[in-house]
Design an enzyme around this catalytic site. Structure first.
Site, PDB file in Angstrom:
ATOM      1  N   TYR A 158       0.813  -1.214   0.000  1.00  0.00           N
ATOM      2  CA  TYR A 158       0.000   0.000   0.000  1.00  0.00           C
ATOM      3  C   TYR A 158       0.849   1.268   0.000  1.00  0.00           C
ATOM      4  O   TYR A 158       0.440   2.307  -0.514  1.00  0.00           O
ATOM      5  CB  TYR A 158      -0.956  -0.025   1.191  1.00  0.00           C
ATOM      6  CG  TYR A 158      -2.227   0.777   0.983  1.00  0.00           C
ATOM      7  CD1 TYR A 158      -2.987   0.635  -0.174  1.00  0.00           C
ATOM      8  CD2 TYR A 158      -2.680   1.671   1.944  1.00  0.00           C
ATOM      9  CE1 TYR A 158      -4.156   1.356  -0.370  1.00  0.00           C
ATOM     10  CE2 TYR A 158      -3.847   2.395   1.768  1.00  0.00           C
ATOM     11  CZ  TYR A 158      -4.575   2.230   0.610  1.00  0.00           C
ATOM     12  OH  TYR A 158      -5.728   2.944   0.419  1.00  0.00           O
ATOM     13  N   LYS A 165      -3.651   8.133   3.195  1.00  0.00           N
ATOM     14  CA  LYS A 165      -4.810   7.850   4.039  1.00  0.00           C
ATOM     15  C   LYS A 165      -4.585   8.350   5.464  1.00  0.00           C
ATOM     16  O   LYS A 165      -5.542   8.787   6.139  1.00  0.00           O
ATOM     17  CB  LYS A 165      -5.120   6.362   4.045  1.00  0.00           C
ATOM     18  CG  LYS A 165      -5.649   5.831   2.719  1.00  0.00           C
ATOM     19  CD  LYS A 165      -6.981   6.485   2.319  1.00  0.00           C
ATOM     20  CE  LYS A 165      -7.578   5.820   1.099  1.00  0.00           C
ATOM     21  NZ  LYS A 165      -8.845   6.444   0.673  1.00  0.00           N
TER      22      LYS A 165
END
Length: 259
Positions: A158, A165
């Site tokens: 990720y 995020k």
């Protein structure tokens, strides 16, 4: 007795609907089923796709052109919304982007700043930009809801999207602080890995989603967007009147488990 929906009479903008496999699409569908008047948005080449898939919703909604990184689009948004409704009761931020070729799939140490800056702008700063742009349309009791993927830990593949995020989650807390005095709530839903267009672009995403197969106590269906959409709609409703700055996990309980 006449049954009523959770969002009866609510006017909701779902920003960032591309495919009918997106969380934004599922949210728009559930919101309509719960009585809301829904508007959706996208921009650029994806706008044509959005206009086509809008026809698959229970009620075809207005489709607005909105690039959340374009100041002109943001400035024009209130007037564009008012062409269809006289205000908003809820805004959904279903928007994120990070260049999969340079920022994802094990490329954290090599991620170039220009691409990182774009990811932070699109995926984190845009929550603030969208909230401020729609602020003239929102009244006390309104709700802003964004979508995140747990940024408290480092995940396989990720990489820089995890950083983006984390920025989104912090941004939501500061928005909750600054918009709270106006009666506007700001919350996030942290979903488990779902099969979306964005997920398909992440190299090695299957390694990430495989973790849920054994560790989510409720189990996890990565093709079922409805639980996440229902959580978003619950936060848009009047059933969380004193909740803001919160992250609601919809991940089968994965986040609460140890090794």
């Amino acid at each position: 007795m006449t049954s009523t929906g959770l969002l009866d009479g609510k006017r909701i903008l779902v920003a960032g609907v591309t495919m009918d496999s997106s969380i934004g699409f599922a949210t728009a569908k559930v919101a309509q089923e719960q009585g809301a008047t829904v508007l959706i948005s996208n921009f650029g080449r994806a706008l044509g796709i959005t206009r086509r898939i809008a026809k698959r919703l229970p009620v075809e909604p207005p489709v607005l052109e909105l690039d959340v990184t374009d100041p002109d689009h943001l400035a024009a948004l209130p007037d564009a919304v008012r062409e269809h409704v006289d205000g908003l009761d809820g805004v959904v931020h279903s928007i994120a982007y990070g260049n999969p070729e340079t920022l994802l799939g094990g490329k954290f140490l090599d991620g170039p700043w220009d691409d990182v800056a774009q990811a932070l702008h699109v995926s984190a700063y845009s929550l603030k930009a969208l909230a401020v742009a729609t602020r003239p349309l929102l009244s006390p009791g309104s709700s802003v809801v964004g979508l995140t993927f747990d940024a408290t830990v480092a995940w396989p593949v990720y990489d820089w999207m995890g950083v983006a995020k984390a920025g989104l989650e912090s941004c939501a807390r500061y928005l909750a602080r600054d918009l709270g005095p106006e009666g506007i709530r700001v919350n996030l839903v942290s979903a488990g890995p779902l099969k979306t267009l964005a997920a398909k672009a992440i190299p090695g995403f299957e390694d990430l989603e495989a973790l849920w197969e054994t560790k989510a106590p409720l189990g996890w269906d990565n093709a079922d967007h409805v639980p996440t959409a229902k959580a978003v709609c619950a936060l848009l409703s009047d059933f969380f009147p004193a909740t803001t700055g919160e992250i609601v996990h919809v991940d089968g309980g994965f986040h609460a488990m140890g090794a």
